[in-house]
Scaffold this motif. Structure first.
Motif, mmCIF file in Angstrom:
data_model
loop_
_atom_site.group_PDB
_atom_site.id
_atom_site.type_symbol
_atom_site.label_atom_id
_atom_site.label_comp_id
_atom_site.label_asym_id
_atom_site.label_seq_id
_atom_site.Cartn_x
_atom_site.Cartn_y
_atom_site.Cartn_z
ATOM 1 N N GLY A 1 0.798 -1.221 0.000
ATOM 2 C CA GLY A 1 0.000 0.000 0.000
ATOM 3 C C GLY A 1 0.825 1.263 0.000
ATOM 4 O O GLY A 1 0.270 2.371 -0.043
ATOM 5 N N GLN A 2 2.145 1.137 0.078
ATOM 6 C CA GLN A 2 3.071 2.271 0.028
ATOM 7 C C GLN A 2 2.767 3.305 1.108
ATOM 8 O O GLN A 2 2.803 4.513 0.880
ATOM 9 C CB GLN A 2 3.059 2.918 -1.353
ATOM 10 C CG GLN A 2 3.427 1.965 -2.473
ATOM 11 C CD GLN A 2 3.330 2.612 -3.849
ATOM 12 O OE1 GLN A 2 3.191 3.820 -3.991
ATOM 13 N NE2 GLN A 2 3.391 1.795 -4.882
ATOM 14 N N HIS B 1 4.753 3.511 12.608
ATOM 15 C CA HIS B 1 6.194 3.679 12.421
ATOM 16 C C HIS B 1 6.553 4.059 10.990
ATOM 17 O O HIS B 1 7.561 4.737 10.757
ATOM 18 C CB HIS B 1 6.927 2.404 12.824
ATOM 19 C CG HIS B 1 7.025 2.202 14.301
ATOM 20 N ND1 HIS B 1 7.844 2.970 15.109
ATOM 21 C CD2 HIS B 1 6.416 1.317 15.125
ATOM 22 C CE1 HIS B 1 7.735 2.561 16.367
ATOM 23 N NE2 HIS B 1 6.866 1.571 16.410
ATOM 24 N N LEU B 2 5.739 3.610 10.032
ATOM 25 C CA LEU B 2 5.998 3.942 8.632
ATOM 26 C C LEU B 2 5.516 5.341 8.271
ATOM 27 O O LEU B 2 5.763 5.810 7.161
ATOM 28 C CB LEU B 2 5.349 2.910 7.714
ATOM 29 C CG LEU B 2 5.963 1.505 7.761
ATOM 30 C CD1 LEU B 2 5.162 0.544 6.896
ATOM 31 C CD2 LEU B 2 7.419 1.522 7.315
ATOM 32 N N GLY B 3 4.810 5.999 9.202
ATOM 33 C CA GLY B 3 4.484 7.408 9.002
ATOM 34 C C GLY B 3 3.027 7.753 8.848
ATOM 35 O O GLY B 3 2.703 8.938 8.670
ATOM 36 N N ALA B 4 2.112 6.780 8.865
ATOM 37 C CA ALA B 4 0.687 7.107 8.711
ATOM 38 C C ALA B 4 0.293 8.177 9.727
ATOM 39 O O ALA B 4 0.560 8.054 10.919
ATOM 40 C CB ALA B 4 -0.160 5.860 8.903
ATOM 41 N N THR B 5 -0.328 9.233 9.241
ATOM 42 C CA THR B 5 -0.614 10.380 10.103
ATOM 43 C C THR B 5 -1.848 10.186 10.962
ATOM 44 O O THR B 5 -1.934 10.731 12.065
ATOM 45 C CB THR B 5 -0.793 11.645 9.255
ATOM 46 O OG1 THR B 5 -1.846 11.431 8.300
ATOM 47 C CG2 THR B 5 0.490 11.983 8.521
ATOM 48 N N THR B 6 -2.808 9.438 10.456
ATOM 49 C CA THR B 6 -4.026 9.116 11.198
ATOM 50 C C THR B 6 -4.349 7.652 10.933
ATOM 51 O O THR B 6 -4.305 7.209 9.786
ATOM 52 C CB THR B 6 -5.215 9.980 10.750
ATOM 53 O OG1 THR B 6 -4.891 11.356 10.922
ATOM 54 C CG2 THR B 6 -6.468 9.654 11.555
ATOM 55 N N ILE B 7 -4.663 6.911 12.004
ATOM 56 C CA ILE B 7 -5.013 5.502 11.844
ATOM 57 C C ILE B 7 -6.380 5.254 12.464
ATOM 58 O O ILE B 7 -6.598 5.541 13.651
ATOM 59 C CB ILE B 7 -3.967 4.575 12.484
ATOM 60 C CG1 ILE B 7 -2.577 4.851 11.888
ATOM 61 C CG2 ILE B 7 -4.351 3.106 12.271
ATOM 62 C CD1 ILE B 7 -1.476 3.998 12.469
ATOM 63 N N GLU C 1 -6.175 7.480 2.286
ATOM 64 C CA GLU C 1 -5.293 7.188 1.154
ATOM 65 C C GLU C 1 -4.944 5.703 1.072
ATOM 66 O O GLU C 1 -4.736 5.165 -0.020
ATOM 67 C CB GLU C 1 -4.015 8.026 1.254
ATOM 68 C CG GLU C 1 -4.192 9.496 0.975
ATOM 69 C CD GLU C 1 -4.821 10.290 2.116
ATOM 70 O OE1 GLU C 1 -5.246 11.436 1.878
ATOM 71 O OE2 GLU C 1 -4.883 9.754 3.255
ATOM 72 N N VAL C 2 -4.859 5.044 2.222
ATOM 73 C CA VAL C 2 -4.598 3.605 2.253
ATOM 74 C C VAL C 2 -5.609 2.941 3.175
ATOM 75 O O VAL C 2 -5.868 3.434 4.279
ATOM 76 C CB VAL C 2 -3.171 3.282 2.746
ATOM 77 C CG1 VAL C 2 -2.930 1.769 2.734
ATOM 78 C CG2 VAL C 2 -2.127 3.975 1.884
ATOM 79 N N ARG D 1 -5.198 3.424 -2.258
ATOM 80 C CA ARG D 1 -4.821 2.018 -2.377
ATOM 81 C C ARG D 1 -5.541 1.215 -1.304
ATOM 82 O O ARG D 1 -5.453 1.554 -0.117
ATOM 83 C CB ARG D 1 -3.312 1.828 -2.190
ATOM 84 C CG ARG D 1 -2.457 2.364 -3.324
ATOM 85 C CD ARG D 1 -2.081 3.814 -3.159
ATOM 86 N NE ARG D 1 -1.170 4.035 -2.028
ATOM 87 C CZ ARG D 1 -0.959 5.227 -1.468
ATOM 88 N NH1 ARG D 1 -1.607 6.302 -1.891
ATOM 89 N NH2 ARG D 1 -0.108 5.340 -0.472
ATOM 90 N N CYS D 2 -6.223 0.172 -1.720
ATOM 91 C CA CYS D 2 -6.904 -0.733 -0.798
ATOM 92 C C CYS D 2 -6.201 -2.078 -0.862
ATOM 93 O O CYS D 2 -6.090 -2.687 -1.928
ATOM 94 C CB CYS D 2 -8.380 -0.881 -1.175
ATOM 95 S SG CYS D 2 -9.287 -2.053 -0.132
ATOM 96 N N VAL D 3 -5.729 -2.552 0.287
ATOM 97 C CA VAL D 3 -4.971 -3.798 0.362
ATOM 98 C C VAL D 3 -5.796 -4.827 1.131
ATOM 99 O O VAL D 3 -6.337 -4.521 2.201
ATOM 100 C CB VAL D 3 -3.618 -3.593 1.074
ATOM 101 C CG1 VAL D 3 -2.790 -4.877 1.039
ATOM 102 C CG2 VAL D 3 -2.852 -2.442 0.447
#
Length: 348
Positions: free
Chosen positions: A166-167, A192-198, A241-242, A265-267
């Motif tokens: 999903g980059q 940790h990979l940087g997603a700003t909101t989860i 976005e993901v 992107r949908c994974v």
């Protein structure tokens, strides 16, 4: 000949305790003393409850457990890459080594009839000792525990690979549907990979509560009817976005697609089942990407172990239940309820 206790899964939601010979490593193999062997949702879905009996999930009556970590206690002939005493996690599929997927570092996708996964077609980690190919063993960094390594062997590796597909980066907001162990892993690593909101969707109260207690997400939604409002508020109505479905549930998969932003992107990593959705509305007109992701590669698994050490992060945080091998029946019963975090058999 020395023997050891082990566990097999005969189906019908039962656990079988057996006594088997301690194996001897052949060329290119090592003997591991098990320290941690965690239970995966696929074990419960495809073996514990029933034997699917076909394809990559065809269980061959072997010692169960495909998330193993342990200590090297004996080297087979020709092994020069490991030493006795090394702490290792095991990539749980052995491929032919020469097909296109193996050459890419993805034995999970090996197309040869000799492909064999620990706990499925070759003996796994639910025993005191396990044979593994040296090439499948990855040393654990000093600050990564055996339990951490076991969780990376499948669940966390699966989450990491999905996030890479999903980059995910600091440009993205991330929605996760299904907050079982893989969903929790995706949230932990996504941060940790940087997603700003989860944002997470989890209707099972116990799992939603665990996700909230661990502080891995910004928003945990328990009622699917509330998801649109939560995503809308967090993204100003644009969607994430993901998105990643870790549940395998048809409604959750459609929710992930629905709330994927334009050109997002949908994974999908949740196994099993089917989905029916409005292709034009949810995919074509949004110009979204729909991606499947299956476990991970040897290279990405090694990368993740290193990153966990650098980040000071511990997958073990999502473990809610630990059992001895002799209590494997109870361990599987707890995992099958679908309300726990990660369930692990340990020897430490």
């Amino acid at each position: 000949m020395s023997t050891m206790p082990g566990v097999r899964l005969p189906g019908n939601s039962t656990v079988g305790h057996v006594t088997v010979p301690v194996p001897v490593p052949g060329p290119g193999q090592v003997l591991l003393r098990m320290r941690a062997s965690s239970i995966c949702g696929s074990d419960v879905r495809a073996i514990y409850r029933e034997h699917l009996g076909h394809g990559a999930e065809a269980y061959q009556g072997v010692i169960a457990g495909h998330e193993p970590a342990g200590d090297v206690v004996e080297l087979g002939p020709g092994v020069t890459t490991l030493d006795v005493g090394d702490r290792v996690a095991v990539y749980h599929i052995t491929g032919c080594g020469s097909c296109a997927e193996c050459r890419r570092g993805y034995p999970i996708g090996c197309t040869a009839p000799t492909r064999a996964a620990h706990g499925w077609q070759r003996d796994g980690g639910h025993a005191e000792f396990m044979l593994a190919e040296a090439v499948s063993c990855l040393r654990l960094p000093e600050n990564v525990t055996h339990v951490d390594g076991a969780l990376v062997s499948c669940g966390f590796g699966t989450a990491y690979e999905g996030l890479l597909r999903g980059q995910v980066s600091g440009r993205d907001r991330l929605l996760i549907t299904g907050l079982g162990p893989v969903g929790l892993a995706a949230a932990m690593l996504g941060r940790h990979l940087g997603a700003t909101t989860i944002i997470g969707l989890e209707p099972v109260a116990e799992r939603a509560s665990l996700a909230t207690e661990l502080g891995l997400l910004d928003v945990v939604v328990t009622d699917p009817a509330d998801l649109a409002g939560a995503v809308g508020d967090a993204t100003n109505g644009h969607g994430c976005e993901v998105t990643m479905d870790c549940s395998g549930n048809a409604n959750a998969r459609e929710a992930a697609l629905t709330h994927t932003a334009a050109r997002g992107r949908c994974v999908m990593v949740g196994e099993g089942g089917r989905i029916d959705f409005a292709v034009s509305d949810l995919l074509i007109h949004k110009q979204a990407s729909l991606l499947g992701s299956w476990v991970t590669s040897l290279g990405h698994m090694a990368e993740l172990l290193d990153l966990l050490d650098r980040w000071g992060e511990s997958p073990e945080r999502i473990v809610t239940h630990r059992f001895a091998l002799s209590d494997a029946g109870e361990a599987y019963a707890v995992a099958a309820e679908g309300a726990a975090g990660k369930v692990v058999i340990t020897w430490d």
